[in-house]
Design a protein around this motif. Structure first.
Motif, PDB file in Angstrom:
ATOM      1  N   PHE A  25      -5.361  -7.428  -8.756  1.00 25.71           N
ATOM      2  CA  PHE A  25      -4.639  -7.581  -7.289  1.00 25.71           C
ATOM      3  C   PHE A  25      -5.895  -8.206  -6.183  1.00 25.71           C
ATOM      4  CE2 PHE A  25      -3.643  -3.370  -8.521  1.00 25.71           C
ATOM      5  CZ  PHE A  25      -2.761  -3.475  -8.767  1.00 25.71           C
ATOM      6  N   TYR A  27      -5.826  -7.287  -2.221  1.00 26.46           N
ATOM      7  CA  TYR A  27      -5.717  -5.866  -1.395  1.00 26.46           C
ATOM      8  C   TYR A  27      -6.137  -5.963   0.201  1.00 26.46           C
ATOM      9  CZ  TYR A  27      -5.205  -0.636  -0.812  1.00 26.46           C
ATOM     10  OH  TYR A  27      -4.669   0.315  -0.580  1.00 26.46           O
ATOM     11  N   CYS A  38      -4.289   2.705  -4.323  1.00 27.51           N
ATOM     12  CA  CYS A  38      -3.448   1.141  -3.832  1.00 27.51           C
ATOM     13  C   CYS A  38      -2.097   1.127  -3.207  1.00 27.51           C
ATOM     14  CB  CYS A  38      -3.595  -0.247  -4.326  1.00 27.51           C
ATOM     15  SG  CYS A  38      -5.747  -0.359  -5.304  1.00 27.51           S
ATOM     16  N   LYS A  40       0.722   0.062  -2.065  1.00 27.01           N
ATOM     17  CA  LYS A  40       1.598  -1.410  -2.718  1.00 27.01           C
ATOM     18  C   LYS A  40       1.924  -1.513  -1.783  1.00 27.01           C
ATOM     19  CE  LYS A  40       3.954   1.264  -6.781  1.00 27.01           C
ATOM     20  NZ  LYS A  40       4.819   1.260  -7.162  1.00 27.01           N
ATOM     21  N   ILE A  43      -0.931  -4.170  -0.419  1.00 22.03           N
ATOM     22  CA  ILE A  43      -1.585  -6.191  -2.091  1.00 22.03           C
ATOM     23  C   ILE A  43      -1.154  -6.950  -1.085  1.00 22.03           C
ATOM     24  CG2 ILE A  43      -0.758  -6.352  -4.109  1.00 22.03           C
ATOM     25  CD1 ILE A  43      -0.599  -3.341  -4.999  1.00 22.03           C
ATOM     26  N   ASP A  46      -0.312  -9.964  -6.338  1.00 26.44           N
ATOM     27  CA  ASP A  46      -1.001  -9.075  -7.893  1.00 26.44           C
ATOM     28  C   ASP A  46      -0.847  -9.539  -9.292  1.00 26.44           C
ATOM     29  OD1 ASP A  46      -0.485  -6.965  -9.934  1.00 26.44           O
ATOM     30  OD2 ASP A  46       1.378  -6.192  -8.886  1.00 26.44           O
TER      31      ASP A  46
END
Length: 83
Positions: A25, A27, A38, A40, A43, A46
């Motif tokens: 990722f 992030y 983490c 979502k 992010i 990905d």
């Protein structure tokens, strides 16, 4: 409990596999602590093909969970690390 801030943190980090060092990722991480979960929504990019699985060595590095009512990946041990 309170939800995470809607405004994304400015610090962007790469999260890599702990075993093969493949990129998982990009992030937006808040704070300076260890990588435990983490969210979502934080992010940015990905690189995984299936959720919670490394694309190169196929180990499961996290579990899907709800943290404070928000979807997140909970990292298992040190199977995914910051770079």
């Amino acid at each position: 409990m309170a939800k995470p801030n809607k405004k994304l943190p400015t610090r962007s980090v790469d999260i890599v596999c702990g075993k093969c060092k493949a990129l998982l990722f990009k992030y937006k991480k808040g704070g300076k602590g260890a990588l435990v979960k983490c969210f979502k929504e934080r992010i940015v990019v990905d690189y995984t093909t299936s959720p919670c699985t490394c694309p190169s060595c196929d180990i499961v590095f996290a579990r899907e969970a709800l943290v404070r009512g928000t979807p997140a990946y909970k990292i298992i041990g040190s199977k995914a690390v910051l770079k």
